[in-house]
Design a protein around this motif. Structure first.
Motif, PDB file in Angstrom:
ATOM      1  N   ASP A 122       0.844  -1.204   0.000  1.00  0.00           N
ATOM      2  CA  ASP A 122       0.000   0.000   0.000  1.00  0.00           C
ATOM      3  C   ASP A 122       0.874   1.246   0.000  1.00  0.00           C
ATOM      4  O   ASP A 122       0.635   2.194  -0.760  1.00  0.00           O
ATOM      5  N   ALA A 123       1.906   1.239   0.833  1.00  0.00           N
ATOM      6  CA  ALA A 123       2.806   2.398   0.904  1.00  0.00           C
ATOM      7  C   ALA A 123       3.593   2.570  -0.393  1.00  0.00           C
ATOM      8  O   ALA A 123       3.776   3.692  -0.879  1.00  0.00           O
ATOM      9  N   ARG A 156       3.561   5.808  -3.390  1.00  0.00           N
ATOM     10  CA  ARG A 156       4.678   6.620  -3.864  1.00  0.00           C
ATOM     11  C   ARG A 156       4.680   6.788  -5.387  1.00  0.00           C
ATOM     12  O   ARG A 156       5.495   7.541  -5.926  1.00  0.00           O
ATOM     13  N   LEU A 157       3.781   6.080  -6.081  1.00  0.00           N
ATOM     14  CA  LEU A 157       3.698   6.260  -7.528  1.00  0.00           C
ATOM     15  C   LEU A 157       3.082   7.620  -7.835  1.00  0.00           C
ATOM     16  O   LEU A 157       2.153   8.064  -7.157  1.00  0.00           O
ATOM     17  N   PRO A 158       3.563   8.308  -8.857  1.00  0.00           N
ATOM     18  CA  PRO A 158       3.035   9.652  -9.156  1.00  0.00           C
ATOM     19  C   PRO A 158       1.655   9.575  -9.799  1.00  0.00           C
ATOM     20  O   PRO A 158       1.232   8.530 -10.309  1.00  0.00           O
ATOM     21  N   ASP A 159       0.957  10.696  -9.751  1.00  0.00           N
ATOM     22  CA  ASP A 159      -0.300  10.796 -10.498  1.00  0.00           C
ATOM     23  C   ASP A 159       0.003  10.664 -11.983  1.00  0.00           C
ATOM     24  O   ASP A 159       1.053  11.087 -12.462  1.00  0.00           O
ATOM     25  N   TYR A 213      -6.072   3.314 -10.994  1.00  0.00           N
ATOM     26  CA  TYR A 213      -5.685   1.927 -10.696  1.00  0.00           C
ATOM     27  C   TYR A 213      -4.726   1.876  -9.510  1.00  0.00           C
ATOM     28  O   TYR A 213      -4.774   0.956  -8.693  1.00  0.00           O
ATOM     29  N   ARG A 214      -3.838   2.855  -9.433  1.00  0.00           N
ATOM     30  CA  ARG A 214      -2.953   2.934  -8.259  1.00  0.00           C
ATOM     31  C   ARG A 214      -3.783   2.997  -6.986  1.00  0.00           C
ATOM     32  O   ARG A 214      -3.532   2.253  -6.027  1.00  0.00           O
ATOM     33  N   ASP A 215      -4.793   3.878  -6.955  1.00  0.00           N
ATOM     34  CA  ASP A 215      -5.634   4.012  -5.763  1.00  0.00           C
ATOM     35  C   ASP A 215      -6.439   2.741  -5.515  1.00  0.00           C
ATOM     36  O   ASP A 215      -6.633   2.327  -4.364  1.00  0.00           O
ATOM     37  N   ALA A 244      -5.131  -3.752  -1.348  1.00  0.00           N
ATOM     38  CA  ALA A 244      -4.132  -4.282  -0.411  1.00  0.00           C
ATOM     39  C   ALA A 244      -4.639  -4.212   1.027  1.00  0.00           C
ATOM     40  O   ALA A 244      -4.492  -5.171   1.798  1.00  0.00           O
ATOM     41  N   LEU A 245      -5.260  -3.091   1.402  1.00  0.00           N
ATOM     42  CA  LEU A 245      -5.734  -2.941   2.773  1.00  0.00           C
ATOM     43  C   LEU A 245      -7.007  -3.748   3.029  1.00  0.00           C
ATOM     44  O   LEU A 245      -7.207  -4.275   4.126  1.00  0.00           O
TER      45      LEU A 245
END
Length: 272
Positions: A48-49, A53-56, A62-64, A70-71
């Protein structure tokens, strides 16, 4: 059983090549899935962390989503831990915020919506008999609960959530075994068709087939009249699709093995 033949295709299917910018996102998404099946709660928290750290960018929804996933799965795996972790509700609340962030960027996206329904269902379970807390949760959750029940369509992940809701309906109605089984079977068939379809990037959600098999195994082993043979067939199908699945191999299959064997069928009377 022929119904499990689709898993060979699923396991062999390769994702579509990702763009250079999507390589890291795709790798992290697959790492989240692997950690979930291993029940590696520490890795899920770390991933999750890392995703955070991946940029917008073009795939930030998909990152979100995968941060929320994961959580969410960290909490689900915690339900099977002994002693039960005290951070389950906190993980689920954070997962909801991640999925909501994804949904704001991609409104009406079923993948984020169904995951939020899953989180709310877990939070309702944790609320137990706390009527005030349950009412608070339902105020937010009911529109999406109702939407999913009516619009699951052929999405195997939505069907997994829908089947689980049908299986665990609260009193006075209770669970509907036949309805849940039909929904989950449909989820397996839809996952098969999805696996046979065009390849997709590694960050696209394509889980769901093994989860439907797992819930069918749970359903047949925990019904008022357990069917040990059917439950084991579904559980072995799920374990074949995901050999590293801790819950299926270490929890569910031993539960099924502990069931009494089915009574032999009565012999037909001899013809006069």
């Amino acid at each position: 059983m022929r119904r499990f033949a689709w898993m060979l295709v699923l396991l062999a299917a390769a994702p579509a090549p990702a763009s250079r910018d999507g390589d890291r996102l795709g790798a992290l998404a697959q790492a989240v899935l692997a950690a979930d099946y291993r029940a590696d709660r520490a890795a899920l928290e770390r991933l999750d962390a890392e995703l955070g750290r991946l940029p917008d960018g073009p795939q930030s929804e998909y990152r979100d989503y995968w941060r929320g996933f994961a959580l969410w799965r960290r909490a689900i795996n915690g339900f099977n831990a002994t002693p039960t972790p005290e951070d389950l509700a906190a993980d689920l609340e954070k997962a909801l915020s991640r999925f909501e962030a994804s949904r704001r960027k991609k409104p009406e996206w079923m993948e984020a919506r169904l995951a939020m329904v899953g989180c709310w269902g877990n939070l309702l379970f944790l609320a137990g008999k706390d009527v005030e807390r349950r009412q608070e949760l339902l105020k937010d959750a009911l529109p999406d609960f109702r939407y999913l029940m009516q619009n699951a369509g052929d999405n195997p992940r939505a069907l997994w959530i829908k089947g689980g809701m049908e299986m665990s309906a609260p009193p006075p109605t209770g669970g509907d075994f036949a309805k849940a089984a039909a929904t989950l079977e449909h989820g397996v068939a839809c996952a098969w068709r999805e696996a046979l379809g065009p390849a997709v990037p590694a960050w696209e959600p394509r889980w769901g087939g093994p989860e439907n098999l797992m819930d069918l195994a749970y359903l047949y082993s925990h019904s008022p009249q357990p069917d040990r043979r059917a439950a084991m067939a579904y559980a072995q199908g799920a374990a074949t699709a995901v050999p590293s699945w801790h819950y299926v191999r270490e929890v569910l299959i031993p539960q099924i093995e502990a069931l009494p064997p089915a009574a032999p069928a009565a012999a037909a009377p001899a013809a006069p």
